[in-house]
Enzyme design. Structure first.
Site, PDB file in Angstrom:
ATOM      1  N   LYS A   8     -33.956 -29.178   7.789  1.00 44.37           N
ATOM      2  CA  LYS A   8     -33.627 -28.716   6.440  1.00 44.37           C
ATOM      3  C   LYS A   8     -33.828 -29.843   5.437  1.00 44.37           C
ATOM      4  O   LYS A   8     -34.433 -29.671   4.395  1.00 44.37           O
ATOM      5  CB  LYS A   8     -32.167 -28.251   6.440  1.00 44.37           C
ATOM      6  CG  LYS A   8     -31.830 -27.045   5.667  1.00 44.37           C
ATOM      7  CD  LYS A   8     -32.128 -25.710   6.263  1.00 44.37           C
ATOM      8  CE  LYS A   8     -33.493 -25.525   6.815  1.00 44.37           C
ATOM      9  NZ  LYS A   8     -33.706 -24.312   7.553  1.00 44.37           N
ATOM     10  N   CYS A  38     -50.571 -16.821   1.807  1.00 45.54           N
ATOM     11  CA  CYS A  38     -51.158 -15.992   0.752  1.00 45.54           C
ATOM     12  C   CYS A  38     -50.381 -14.691   0.570  1.00 45.54           C
ATOM     13  O   CYS A  38     -49.786 -14.180   1.507  1.00 45.54           O
ATOM     14  CB  CYS A  38     -52.593 -15.630   1.107  1.00 45.54           C
ATOM     15  SG  CYS A  38     -53.601 -17.053   1.468  1.00 45.54           S
ATOM     16  N   GLU A  63     -37.599 -30.738   4.952  1.00 47.86           N
ATOM     17  CA  GLU A  63     -38.476 -29.781   4.278  1.00 47.86           C
ATOM     18  C   GLU A  63     -38.215 -29.654   2.786  1.00 47.86           C
ATOM     19  O   GLU A  63     -39.142 -29.401   2.037  1.00 47.86           O
ATOM     20  CB  GLU A  63     -38.520 -28.416   4.980  1.00 47.86           C
ATOM     21  CG  GLU A  63     -37.273 -27.604   4.975  1.00 47.86           C
ATOM     22  CD  GLU A  63     -37.458 -26.256   5.707  1.00 47.86           C
ATOM     23  OE1 GLU A  63     -38.552 -25.687   5.690  1.00 47.86           O
ATOM     24  OE2 GLU A  63     -36.471 -25.771   6.272  1.00 47.86           O
ATOM     25  N   LYS A 118     -43.263 -19.640   3.176  1.00 47.68           N
ATOM     26  CA  LYS A 118     -42.124 -18.955   3.774  1.00 47.68           C
ATOM     27  C   LYS A 118     -42.529 -18.232   5.045  1.00 47.68           C
ATOM     28  O   LYS A 118     -41.826 -18.252   6.046  1.00 47.68           O
ATOM     29  CB  LYS A 118     -41.554 -17.953   2.757  1.00 47.68           C
ATOM     30  CG  LYS A 118     -40.369 -17.153   3.263  1.00 47.68           C
ATOM     31  CD  LYS A 118     -39.170 -18.044   3.475  1.00 47.68           C
ATOM     32  CE  LYS A 118     -37.944 -17.307   3.967  1.00 47.68           C
ATOM     33  NZ  LYS A 118     -36.932 -18.242   4.484  1.00 47.68           N
ATOM     34  N   ARG A 161     -43.449 -17.153  -0.740  1.00 50.15           N
ATOM     35  CA  ARG A 161     -44.247 -17.296   0.481  1.00 50.15           C
ATOM     36  C   ARG A 161     -45.014 -18.620   0.486  1.00 50.15           C
ATOM     37  O   ARG A 161     -45.491 -19.053   1.532  1.00 50.15           O
ATOM     38  CB  ARG A 161     -45.247 -16.132   0.581  1.00 50.15           C
ATOM     39  CG  ARG A 161     -44.590 -14.790   0.793  1.00 50.15           C
ATOM     40  CD  ARG A 161     -45.582 -13.677   0.594  1.00 50.15           C
ATOM     41  NE  ARG A 161     -46.610 -13.654   1.608  1.00 50.15           N
ATOM     42  CZ  ARG A 161     -46.552 -12.966   2.733  1.00 50.15           C
ATOM     43  NH1 ARG A 161     -45.492 -12.239   2.992  1.00 50.15           N
ATOM     44  NH2 ARG A 161     -47.537 -12.988   3.595  1.00 50.15           N
ATOM     45  N   HIS A 194     -32.129 -45.422  24.110  1.00 48.97           N
ATOM     46  CA  HIS A 194     -33.399 -45.535  24.845  1.00 48.97           C
ATOM     47  C   HIS A 194     -34.579 -45.789  23.904  1.00 48.97           C
ATOM     48  O   HIS A 194     -35.724 -45.608  24.302  1.00 48.97           O
ATOM     49  CB  HIS A 194     -33.624 -44.281  25.693  1.00 48.97           C
ATOM     50  CG  HIS A 194     -32.563 -44.092  26.726  1.00 48.97           C
ATOM     51  ND1 HIS A 194     -32.451 -44.919  27.836  1.00 48.97           N
ATOM     52  CD2 HIS A 194     -31.523 -43.223  26.796  1.00 48.97           C
ATOM     53  CE1 HIS A 194     -31.404 -44.536  28.562  1.00 48.97           C
ATOM     54  NE2 HIS A 194     -30.815 -43.510  27.942  1.00 48.97           N
ATOM     55  N   ASN A 215     -55.658 -12.169   2.976  1.00 44.33           N
ATOM     56  CA  ASN A 215     -54.641 -13.032   3.569  1.00 44.33           C
ATOM     57  C   ASN A 215     -55.003 -13.190   5.038  1.00 44.33           C
ATOM     58  O   ASN A 215     -55.268 -12.201   5.710  1.00 44.33           O
ATOM     59  CB  ASN A 215     -53.260 -12.360   3.418  1.00 44.33           C
ATOM     60  CG  ASN A 215     -52.143 -13.200   4.006  1.00 44.33           C
ATOM     61  OD1 ASN A 215     -52.360 -14.348   4.393  1.00 44.33           O
ATOM     62  ND2 ASN A 215     -50.962 -12.635   4.075  1.00 44.33           N
ATOM     63  N   GLY A 216     -55.062 -14.421   5.532  1.00 43.30           N
ATOM     64  CA  GLY A 216     -55.419 -14.649   6.936  1.00 43.30           C
ATOM     65  C   GLY A 216     -56.565 -15.633   7.034  1.00 43.30           C
ATOM     66  O   GLY A 216     -56.818 -16.393   6.099  1.00 43.30           O
ATOM     67  N   GLU A 237     -31.535 -28.860  13.349  1.00 43.18           N
ATOM     68  CA  GLU A 237     -31.678 -27.943  12.218  1.00 43.18           C
ATOM     69  C   GLU A 237     -31.330 -28.659  10.901  1.00 43.18           C
ATOM     70  O   GLU A 237     -32.025 -28.491   9.892  1.00 43.18           O
ATOM     71  CB  GLU A 237     -30.800 -26.704  12.445  1.00 43.18           C
ATOM     72  CG  GLU A 237     -30.788 -25.688  11.312  1.00 43.18           C
ATOM     73  CD  GLU A 237     -32.155 -25.163  10.890  1.00 43.18           C
ATOM     74  OE1 GLU A 237     -33.140 -25.377  11.620  1.00 43.18           O
ATOM     75  OE2 GLU A 237     -32.234 -24.562   9.804  1.00 43.18           O
ATOM     76  N   TRP A 256     -52.667 -19.724  -0.570  1.00 43.19           N
ATOM     77  CA  TRP A 256     -52.141 -20.942   0.048  1.00 43.19           C
ATOM     78  C   TRP A 256     -53.339 -21.559   0.761  1.00 43.19           C
ATOM     79  O   TRP A 256     -53.840 -21.011   1.744  1.00 43.19           O
ATOM     80  CB  TRP A 256     -51.029 -20.577   1.030  1.00 43.19           C
ATOM     81  CG  TRP A 256     -50.272 -21.741   1.597  1.00 43.19           C
ATOM     82  CD1 TRP A 256     -49.250 -22.430   0.996  1.00 43.19           C
ATOM     83  CD2 TRP A 256     -50.441 -22.328   2.887  1.00 43.19           C
ATOM     84  NE1 TRP A 256     -48.789 -23.417   1.837  1.00 43.19           N
ATOM     85  CE2 TRP A 256     -49.501 -23.370   3.002  1.00 43.19           C
ATOM     86  CE3 TRP A 256     -51.296 -22.087   3.951  1.00 43.19           C
ATOM     87  CZ2 TRP A 256     -49.387 -24.171   4.141  1.00 43.19           C
ATOM     88  CZ3 TRP A 256     -51.186 -22.883   5.089  1.00 43.19           C
ATOM     89  CH2 TRP A 256     -50.238 -23.909   5.175  1.00 43.19           C
TER      90      TRP A 256
HETATM   91  C1  AGP Z   1     -37.219 -22.810   7.964  1.00 43.08           C
HETATM   92  O1  AGP Z   1     -36.451 -23.498   7.041  1.00 43.08           O
HETATM   93  C2  AGP Z   1     -38.629 -23.080   7.920  1.00 43.08           C
HETATM   94  N1  AGP Z   1     -39.147 -22.849   6.624  1.00 43.08           N
HETATM   95  C3  AGP Z   1     -39.500 -22.618   9.074  1.00 43.08           C
HETATM   96  O2  AGP Z   1     -39.262 -23.546  10.081  1.00 43.08           O
HETATM   97  C4  AGP Z   1     -39.304 -21.195   9.671  1.00 43.08           C
HETATM   98  O3  AGP Z   1     -38.065 -21.093  10.289  1.00 43.08           O
HETATM   99  C5  AGP Z   1     -40.446 -20.914  10.675  1.00 43.08           C
HETATM  100  O4  AGP Z   1     -41.666 -20.943   9.998  1.00 43.08           O
HETATM  101  C6  AGP Z   1     -40.290 -19.596  11.396  1.00 43.08           C
HETATM  102  O5  AGP Z   1     -40.314 -18.519  10.523  1.00 43.08           O
HETATM  103  P1  AGP Z   1     -39.854 -17.070  10.968  1.00 43.08           P
HETATM  104  O6  AGP Z   1     -38.411 -17.141  11.294  1.00 43.08           O
HETATM  105  O7  AGP Z   1     -40.144 -16.208   9.780  1.00 43.08           O
HETATM  106  O8  AGP Z   1     -40.670 -16.694  12.164  1.00 43.08           O
END
Ligand code: AGP
Length: 609
Positions: free
Chosen positions: A486, A2, A489, A604, A27, A505, A100-101, A482, A74
């Site tokens: 990527k 949010c 997501e 985000k 966000r 395995h 927010n929260g 990583e 959100w």
């Molecule tokens: C990254 O591409 C992601 N969207 C997510 O994994 C992110 O890295 C994670 O939520 C941690 O966020 P931060 O670095 O703001 O703590």
């Protein structure tokens, strides 16, 4: 997650609020709304879906006024519908609230309200706060907000207005970010500074449990006992353009294109003039402190966690110290063996990730010295850690983290050298040689980015695959994780990353005719093993892309396709190897018509547990 925006001044509040909400879109959200003090009282406009819809509705209703609060939601409690969207109000619409929260005890409060004949119309945890505010209203926004917060459990950033007070917005926060932007005869509120960069660079950062009364010409801040406190303003040097796309189709592409600069900005000021020492100014982690440390514990989430995995290898190798890495969401609940002899390192782009923040607090409670590697200046994690090293990546808007990860890796290299020096594992000449190679990285990243069309062609070919596998050993396994994250997501392609030696395995059962496998082969000592792993998957019909350095010719002999990275020592190559994987994910998402910067279901900044 949010987002909150607030404005009080002389101008048309709705346009400033909508603009702020658009800046917070990154966000993640699924509905939005605003409340404005209009001539007829509090006017509320809310819509499910994108801000464009809300904007049309605001224009249609000709909402007018110079004070207001706004929100992007959100969904957590209840579907992303118009009724669940914020602002929420009491039954008579005298109070408007955005939140927010998560209010953890909202069901108890709901029951109490229902006993008083008050019914909530939404499914949210927030609406109870508006009704509670009406019940507790004593004619003053600050004391009422204070009374509300004594009843709430959970995390919150709250902004509130009352129909009878057209000159005040009141805000508070606990475990959820909120900043106050200062202007001339006008002031602002937002979940983060990027929403306000076009209006101001002067900010006051609210601490947990503080309450602020914001007027056009005044900002009064009170502590949890309602005593006035003085809070210094902070000047932010990020400029508004840094949070714009700058001619690129997407923030993600723009942010990847910035990577050479980001590495340069992050490392240059931290290398001494004779280029044989790392200078981490203001860092409390000195020789004496390090002498009392027998273990490093790294904790983070998502991409930042993957940076932590690279850090483990580097700190152990260059610093000669044992390192554990743990997801922040696991760390806090598993009684980690952490104490005063542990250095805990938390890594976060946003500095507001709820799990990471909670892990930091747990580490401090256990007596550890906590060092944060953070991108966002003034964020909660930056403020609460004992030590901070900032990554100078600038604002990262795309949900998929790219340049912030590269900046994290850059800081991790510097820190590894620093630790190696303090522990006498690295001498001056070793440091000089290492830093000389580190300084070549920006140019090498630029070379990879210039050839991005090669990755684009590959992505166009494989973007409609059902599954994609990434394999590697050592550092390459960390980078594979990583690359796979990527891809998942933003393109929604199912993908797995595997330590290449583990394939046999179990996972190798999934390899069949035509399965696409990206094999990372950048570690000199592992090339022969990787060549064998490539042969294993090829024997089951896989199409293999080898990602390797020019000096490892044997990879191209077995792989179907080969992507070459500029030759670089094994330790440093992860910073390069991730770049084509980021590009691959981007172009796959593009080819599949996905919303690259705002992927489904993701936020985000993950400010809830
Ligand atoms: C990254 O591409 C992601 N969207 C997510 O994994 C992110 O890295 C994670 O939520 C941690 O966020 P931060 O670095 O703001 O703590």
């Amino acid at each position: 997650m949010c987002g909150i925006v607030g404005y009080i001044g002389q101008k048309d509040a709705s346009q400033i609020l909508l603009d702020g909400l658009r800046k917070l879109e990154y966000r993640g959200y699924d509905s939005a709304g605003i409340a404005i003090h209009s001539a007829d009282g509090l006017e509320i406009v809310k819509e499910a879906g994108r801000i464009a819809r809300l904007s049309e509705e605001v224009a249609r209703k000709a909402t007018n006024g110079s004070v207001g609060i706004a929100h992007t939601r959100w969904a957590t409690h209840g579907a992303p519908t118009k009724i669940n969207a914020h602002p929420h109000t009491d039954a008579h619409q005298t109070i408007a609230i955005v939140h927010n929260g998560i209010i953890e005890n909202y069901l108890d409060i709901k029951k109490e309200l229902s006993g008083k004949g008050i019914t909530c119309v939404s499914e949210t945890d927030t609406e109870v706060v508006a009704h509670l505010a009406a019940l507790l209203w004593d004619g003053d926004l600050v004391t009422t907000m204070h009374a509300i917060t004594t009843r709430l459990r959970g995390s919150y950033a709250l902004a509130m207005m009352h129909a009878s007070d057209r000159n005040t917005i009141v805000v508070t926060r606990k475990d959820s970010p909120l900043v106050i932007g200062e202007g001339e005869s006008e002031n602002y509120v937002a979940s983060d500074i990027t929403a306000l960069l076009s209006y101001t660079r002067e900010f006051k950062l609210l601490e947990d449990n503080q309450i602020a009364r914001i007027g056009r010409n005044s900002i009064e801040i009170f502590d949890a006992s309602l005593h006035p406190v003085s809070v210094e303003s902070m000047h932010v040097s990020w400029d508004a353009l840094a949070a714009e796309k700058g001619g690129h189709a997407h923030f993600m592409l723009k942010e990847m294109m910035e990577e050479p600069k980001v590495v340069r900005d992050t490392i240059r000021p931290r290398i001494n003039e004779s280029k044989d020492a790392v200078v981490l100014e203001g860092l409390g982690l000195d020789k004496e402190l390090l002498a009392g440390i027998d273990k490093i514990f790294i904790t983070a989430c998502g991409t930042a966690y993957h940076a932590g995995m690279v850090a483990k290898y580097l700190f152990e190798h260059l610093g000669g110290i044992p390192v554990e890495v743990e997801f922040a969401s696991e760390f806090r609940y598993r009684n980690p063996l952490v104490g005063s002899r542990t250095l805990v390192i938390v890594i976060s782009q946003s500095g507001e990730t709820a799990d990471t923040l909670a892990a930091l607090r747990e580490a401090k409670r256990l007596g550890a010295h906590v060092l944060a590697i953070v991108n966002t200046v003034g964020s909660s994690i930056a403020r609460e850690a004992d030590d901070v090293i900032y990554t100078w990546a600038g604002p990262e808007i795309a949900v998929a983290s790219t340049k912030a990860y590269i900046a994290q890796l850059s800081v991790i290299h510097l820190l590894a050298v620093h630790i190696g020096t303090l522990r006498n594992v690295m001498d001056r000449s070793a440091v000089r040689a290492y830093l000389a190679e580190l300084e070549k990285i920006p140019e090498k990243i630029a070379t990879i980015l210039e050839q991005r069309h090669v990755v684009q062609q590959l992505a166009e070919r494989f973007a409609h695959a059902g599954d994609i596998f990434f394999i590697g050993r050592g550092f390459d396994y960390n980078i594979a994780l990583e690359g796979s994250l990527k891809l998942k997501e933003i393109s929604y392609i199912h993908s797995e990353a595997y330590a290449a030696g583990e394939l046999k395995h179990g996972t190798i059962a999934l390899i069949e005719e035509g399965t696409f496998v990206a094999a990372l082969c950048t570690q000199g000592t592992m090339i022969d093993k990787m060549v064998s792993n490539i042969k294993e998957v090829k024997a089951r019909g896989a199409q293999v892309l080898g990602i390797t350095c020019e000096r490892f010719g044997s990879v191209s002999e077995v792989a179907d396709m080969t992507l070459y990275l500029p030759d670089t020592p094994d330790n440093l190559v992860p910073i390069l190897a991730v770049v084509p994987l980021q590009l691959f994910a981007y172009y796959c998402a593009l080819e599949r018509g996905c919303d690259v910067d705002k992927p489904r279901n993701l936020a985000k900044s993950v400010t809830v547990e």
